[in-house]
Design a protein around this motif. Structure first.
Motif, mmCIF file in Angstrom:
data_model
loop_
_atom_site.group_PDB
_atom_site.id
_atom_site.type_symbol
_atom_site.label_atom_id
_atom_site.label_comp_id
_atom_site.label_asym_id
_atom_site.label_seq_id
_atom_site.Cartn_x
_atom_site.Cartn_y
_atom_site.Cartn_z
ATOM 1 N N GLY A 1 0.703 -1.219 0.018
ATOM 2 C CA GLY A 1 0.004 0.106 -0.170
ATOM 3 C C GLY A 1 0.996 1.349 0.163
ATOM 4 N N ARG B 1 2.135 1.787 -3.570
ATOM 5 C CA ARG B 1 1.082 2.088 -4.473
ATOM 6 C C ARG B 1 0.727 3.507 -4.304
ATOM 7 N NH1 ARG B 1 -3.092 -2.065 -5.125
ATOM 8 N NH2 ARG B 1 -3.620 -1.107 -7.080
ATOM 9 N N ARG B 2 0.776 3.948 -2.889
ATOM 10 C CA ARG B 2 -0.076 5.276 -2.853
ATOM 11 C C ARG B 2 1.084 6.413 -2.709
ATOM 12 N NH1 ARG B 2 -2.505 2.435 1.387
ATOM 13 N NH2 ARG B 2 -1.162 3.543 2.688
ATOM 14 N N LYS B 3 1.831 6.322 -2.032
ATOM 15 C CA LYS B 3 2.906 7.234 -1.429
ATOM 16 C C LYS B 3 4.024 7.360 -2.472
ATOM 17 C CE LYS B 3 0.885 8.386 2.411
ATOM 18 N NZ LYS B 3 0.306 9.690 2.940
ATOM 19 N N ARG C 1 4.338 6.028 -5.569
ATOM 20 C CA ARG C 1 3.933 5.823 -7.198
ATOM 21 C C ARG C 1 4.926 6.660 -8.135
ATOM 22 N NH1 ARG C 1 -2.198 7.444 -6.741
ATOM 23 N NH2 ARG C 1 -1.699 9.253 -5.450
#
Length: 88
Positions: free
Chosen positions: A23, A26-28, A30
């Motif tokens: 996560g 993928r979120r921070k 990317r």
């Protein structure tokens, strides 16, 4: 009974580390190109194990738990980077 609790904690730590690392990538992370490097999952795994290592002084957390958290963090980082490459 005691070893079953230790195994459960180790597996749970590995699964949570995998999900957290995936996560985070993928979120921070990317837009960070360095995440796609071949050494980043290894470094994430070592960092995850080293962070958990002081907790091995507690009775239910062992070196096996630290190793599984490291493996989970490394695999989660690799999985998150792979998902970014695929465009997910």
């Amino acid at each position: 009974m005691y070893s079953m609790i230790i195994l459960s904690l180790a597996l749970a730590g590995g699964f949570f580390a995998f999900g957290f690392a995936r996560g985070l990538v993928r979120r921070k992370l990317r837009f960070v190109d360095a995440v796609h490097g071949p050494l980043v999952p290894i470094l994430a795994g070592v960092a995850g194990a080293v962070i958990i290592l002081p907790l091995t002084l507690l009775p239910l957390i062992t070196g096996f738990t630290a190793a599984l958290v490291g493996v989970g963090a490394g695999l989660g980082t690799a999985s998150g980077a792979k998902a970014l490459k695929r465009g997910e």
